[in-house]
Design an enzyme around this catalytic site. Sequence first.
Site, PDB file in Angstrom:
ATOM      1  N   CYS A 175       0.273  16.936  17.815  1.00  0.00           N
ATOM      2  CA  CYS A 175       1.352  17.428  16.962  1.00  0.00           C
ATOM      3  C   CYS A 175       2.036  18.588  17.684  1.00  0.00           C
ATOM      4  CB  CYS A 175       0.721  17.906  15.658  1.00  0.00           C
ATOM      5  SG  CYS A 175       1.777  18.925  14.635  1.00  0.00           S
ATOM      6  N   HIS A 196       7.780   5.467   0.271  1.00  0.00           N
ATOM      7  CA  HIS A 196       6.546   5.024   0.932  1.00  0.00           C
ATOM      8  C   HIS A 196       6.512   5.377   2.422  1.00  0.00           C
ATOM      9  CE1 HIS A 196       5.661   1.782  -2.381  1.00  0.00           C
ATOM     10  NE2 HIS A 196       5.328   3.004  -2.759  1.00  0.00           N
ATOM     11  N   ARG A 211       5.802  -3.083  14.180  1.00  0.00           N
ATOM     12  CA  ARG A 211       6.852  -3.115  13.153  1.00  0.00           C
ATOM     13  C   ARG A 211       7.993  -2.157  13.516  1.00  0.00           C
ATOM     14  NH1 ARG A 211       5.218  -2.338   7.476  1.00  0.00           N
ATOM     15  NH2 ARG A 211       7.061  -3.595   7.116  1.00  0.00           N
ATOM     16  N   GLN A 237      11.203   1.435  -1.343  1.00  0.00           N
ATOM     17  CA  GLN A 237       9.785   1.311  -0.994  1.00  0.00           C
ATOM     18  C   GLN A 237       9.647   0.853   0.457  1.00  0.00           C
ATOM     19  OE1 GLN A 237       7.612  -0.829  -4.501  1.00  0.00           O
ATOM     20  NE2 GLN A 237       9.770  -1.364  -4.632  1.00  0.00           N
ATOM     21  N   LEU A 258      14.889 -12.668  -5.947  1.00  0.00           N
ATOM     22  CA  LEU A 258      14.867 -14.104  -5.685  1.00  0.00           C
ATOM     23  C   LEU A 258      14.094 -14.834  -6.787  1.00  0.00           C
ATOM     24  CD1 LEU A 258      16.106 -15.792  -3.441  1.00  0.00           C
ATOM     25  CD2 LEU A 258      13.979 -15.549  -2.156  1.00  0.00           C
ATOM     26  N   ASP A 259      12.956 -14.271  -7.191  1.00  0.00           N
ATOM     27  CA  ASP A 259      12.144 -14.842  -8.278  1.00  0.00           C
ATOM     28  C   ASP A 259      11.958 -13.754  -9.330  1.00  0.00           C
ATOM     29  OD1 ASP A 259      11.290 -16.967  -6.338  1.00  0.00           O
ATOM     30  OD2 ASP A 259      10.250 -15.232  -5.468  1.00  0.00           O
TER      31      ASP A 259
END
Length: 233
Positions: free
Chosen positions: A137, A110, A60, A92, A203-204
């Site tokens: 780290c 998020h 992603r 989000q 959209l909905d």
Amino acid sequence: MNPDIHNIVILTGAGISAESGLATFRGPDGLWEGHRVEDVCTPEALARDEALVHRFYDERRAKLAEVQPNAAHQALAALDAQWPGDLLIVTQNVDDLHERAGATRLIHMHGELKSALCAACGKAVPWAAALPPGTPCDGCRKPALRPDIVFFGEMPYEMDRIDAAVRDADLFVSIGTSGAVYPAAGFVQTARHVGARTLELNLDPSAGSIYFHETRLGPASALVPDLVRELLA
Ligand code: NAD
Ligand code: ZN
């Protein structure tokens, strides 16, 4: 729009990035990019199959290089630049399209694909490449970097700042979110409780449509620029 509007909070979800080519979460087969949510999006999944979870977010993150902000991100960035009152965009989304469009008054509640989080000491660092499990780290040196994503069951970021902004809002706008995931899905109720005008662009109709004073249905790339023109008129 109403001249009494000074403070604006805008909540965005996956629908605002859909027209840029990023998938929303509810595909027709109930899978998200071919995975069950609980296999890639929970602390248990990370403990069980770290490589799978890292690979999923690596893909992603890499995909961000192929997509661009759309007219909705650009319109919100223009509103951010020009709105004289308080304004906060709460997203989000873990993509970087709001900031690439130029928005600065922005919270990623998020988490962010372009960030890695140390599971040992909590330090977050900007991250652009793939993130192999066991990456150390640079703060505590432990091999504990994970994607900086708020998984189901974890506490979203900056909830105090978000809550304060929602309680001060005169206008609350929700864009491209199904209203199914809390606490974000509850912001509209808080906003209404304190007397804000509440507007949904989607959209909905979302799960929380009944809580909004007004719902406008259509693609974000058309509805958001129209709203920004109204607000800045
Ligand atoms: P969502 O996929 O649940 O909802 C997207 C919404 O956008 C839908 O209501 C859809 O009608 C709308 N939409 C689609 N295309 C649009 C367009 N072009 N213009 C305007 N609206 C459009 O996404 P969400 O609401 O952002 O999900 C909330 C949070 O849930 C996410 O941030 C994530 O953390 C979490 N999550 C949920 C699931 C799940 O299955 N519910 C899976 C993974 C993550
Ligand atoms: Zn650390």
